[in-house]
Design a protein around this motif. Structure first.
Motif, PDB file in Angstrom:
ATOM      1  N   VAL A  50     -47.615   8.925  18.408  1.00  0.00           N
ATOM      2  CA  VAL A  50     -46.570   9.688  18.135  1.00  0.00           C
ATOM      3  C   VAL A  50     -46.630   9.670  16.215  1.00  0.00           C
ATOM      4  O   VAL A  50     -45.337  10.076  15.852  1.00  0.00           O
ATOM      5  N   SER A  83     -34.772   6.991  16.072  1.00  0.00           N
ATOM      6  CA  SER A  83     -35.690   6.539  17.639  1.00  0.00           C
ATOM      7  C   SER A  83     -35.008   6.006  18.973  1.00  0.00           C
ATOM      8  O   SER A  83     -34.009   5.082  18.829  1.00  0.00           O
ATOM      9  N   ARG A  85     -34.841   6.011  23.648  1.00  0.00           N
ATOM     10  CA  ARG A  85     -34.843   6.430  24.689  1.00  0.00           C
ATOM     11  C   ARG A  85     -35.687   7.964  24.653  1.00  0.00           C
ATOM     12  O   ARG A  85     -35.733   8.599  25.618  1.00  0.00           O
ATOM     13  N   ILE A  87     -37.358   8.950  22.706  1.00  0.00           N
ATOM     14  CA  ILE A  87     -37.239  10.183  21.504  1.00  0.00           C
ATOM     15  C   ILE A  87     -37.204   9.868  20.068  1.00  0.00           C
ATOM     16  O   ILE A  87     -36.397   8.903  20.104  1.00  0.00           O
ATOM     17  N   ARG A  89     -36.479  11.990  17.100  1.00  0.00           N
ATOM     18  CA  ARG A  89     -35.626  13.124  16.089  1.00  0.00           C
ATOM     19  C   ARG A  89     -35.935  13.139  14.515  1.00  0.00           C
ATOM     20  O   ARG A  89     -35.695  11.393  14.219  1.00  0.00           O
ATOM     21  N   SER A 124     -44.188  19.517  19.212  1.00  0.00           N
ATOM     22  CA  SER A 124     -42.685  19.037  19.435  1.00  0.00           C
ATOM     23  C   SER A 124     -42.501  19.314  21.087  1.00  0.00           C
ATOM     24  O   SER A 124     -42.985  20.738  21.580  1.00  0.00           O
ATOM     25  N   ALA A 125     -41.017  18.279  21.326  1.00  0.00           N
ATOM     26  CA  ALA A 125     -40.911  18.657  22.270  1.00  0.00           C
ATOM     27  C   ALA A 125     -39.906  19.387  22.985  1.00  0.00           C
ATOM     28  O   ALA A 125     -39.581  20.361  23.357  1.00  0.00           O
ATOM     29  N   ARG A 126     -39.219  19.623  21.090  1.00  0.00           N
ATOM     30  CA  ARG A 126     -38.343  20.975  21.301  1.00  0.00           C
ATOM     31  C   ARG A 126     -38.066  20.792  19.471  1.00  0.00           C
ATOM     32  O   ARG A 126     -38.346  19.549  18.401  1.00  0.00           O
ATOM     33  N   GLU A 139     -38.229  17.124  17.379  1.00  0.00           N
ATOM     34  CA  GLU A 139     -38.078  15.668  18.608  1.00  0.00           C
ATOM     35  C   GLU A 139     -39.941  15.445  19.575  1.00  0.00           C
ATOM     36  O   GLU A 139     -40.262  16.394  19.293  1.00  0.00           O
ATOM     37  N   VAL A 140     -40.026  14.781  18.900  1.00  0.00           N
ATOM     38  CA  VAL A 140     -41.785  13.862  19.601  1.00  0.00           C
ATOM     39  C   VAL A 140     -41.054  13.225  20.903  1.00  0.00           C
ATOM     40  O   VAL A 140     -40.443  12.035  20.034  1.00  0.00           O
ATOM     41  N   ALA A 141     -41.658  13.549  21.858  1.00  0.00           N
ATOM     42  CA  ALA A 141     -41.957  12.639  22.876  1.00  0.00           C
ATOM     43  C   ALA A 141     -42.328  11.516  22.792  1.00  0.00           C
ATOM     44  O   ALA A 141     -43.611  11.277  22.658  1.00  0.00           O
ATOM     45  N   GLU A 142     -41.956  10.265  22.725  1.00  0.00           N
ATOM     46  CA  GLU A 142     -43.079   9.167  22.706  1.00  0.00           C
ATOM     47  C   GLU A 142     -43.712   9.283  24.474  1.00  0.00           C
ATOM     48  O   GLU A 142     -43.102  10.090  25.654  1.00  0.00           O
TER      49      GLU A 142
END
Length: 145
Positions: A50, A83, A85, A87, A89, A124-126, A139-142
């Protein structure tokens, strides 16, 4: 007298979001400074993959600030990392006009540039931009363990 029994409910404690604000000077050194900032702030709180993804994406976005928004050595680039939950950002902004519209079309296979936001889109996730300011966020998801 009748005694009342109350059932105790467990309260789930949620960690407060970890957030850090940074300011890096514009110019050719800015992407490297931005990578160091996000790596230092995330530290061991998220997995190494991540951190590496966030470093790559912040480098792409900060490079755009330098190249397209004129954030030279006299300019400043603001970075916020949060950082929470699962995510991470990152918000990146600099002085200048906002993004009037999203770039259209993909870079040609022989183009030497023009892939920064495509990389952000893919990894990225979004992500998005702000029409009111010169800002890009992603946003990058863990990874789930």
């Amino acid at each position: 007298m009748i005694g009342l029994r109350t059932k105790r409910h467990a309260v789930e404690r949620v960690a407060a979001p970890a957030s850090a604000d940074g300011l890096v000077a514009g110019g050719v050194q800015a992407p490297g400074e931005a990578r160091r900032f996000v790596a230092d702030e995330l530290g061991a709180s998220v997995g190494p993959s991540v951190v590496e993804t966030v470093k790559l994406l912040v480098s792409e976005v900060v490079t755009n600030c330098v190249v397209h928004a004129g954030a030279d050595e006299g300019g400043r680039i603001e970075i916020n990392v949060t950082s929470a939950r699962g995510i991470v950002r990152v918000d990146v902004s600099t002085a200048g006009l906002g993004f009037p519209h999203m770039p259209s079309g993909a870079a040609d296979a022989l183009d030497e540039d023009g892939r920064g936001l495509q990389i952000v889109e893919m990894l990225s996730a979004r992500w998005g931009t702000s029409a009111e300011s010169n800002a890009v966020w992603f946003e990058v998801a863990e990874a789930e363990s």
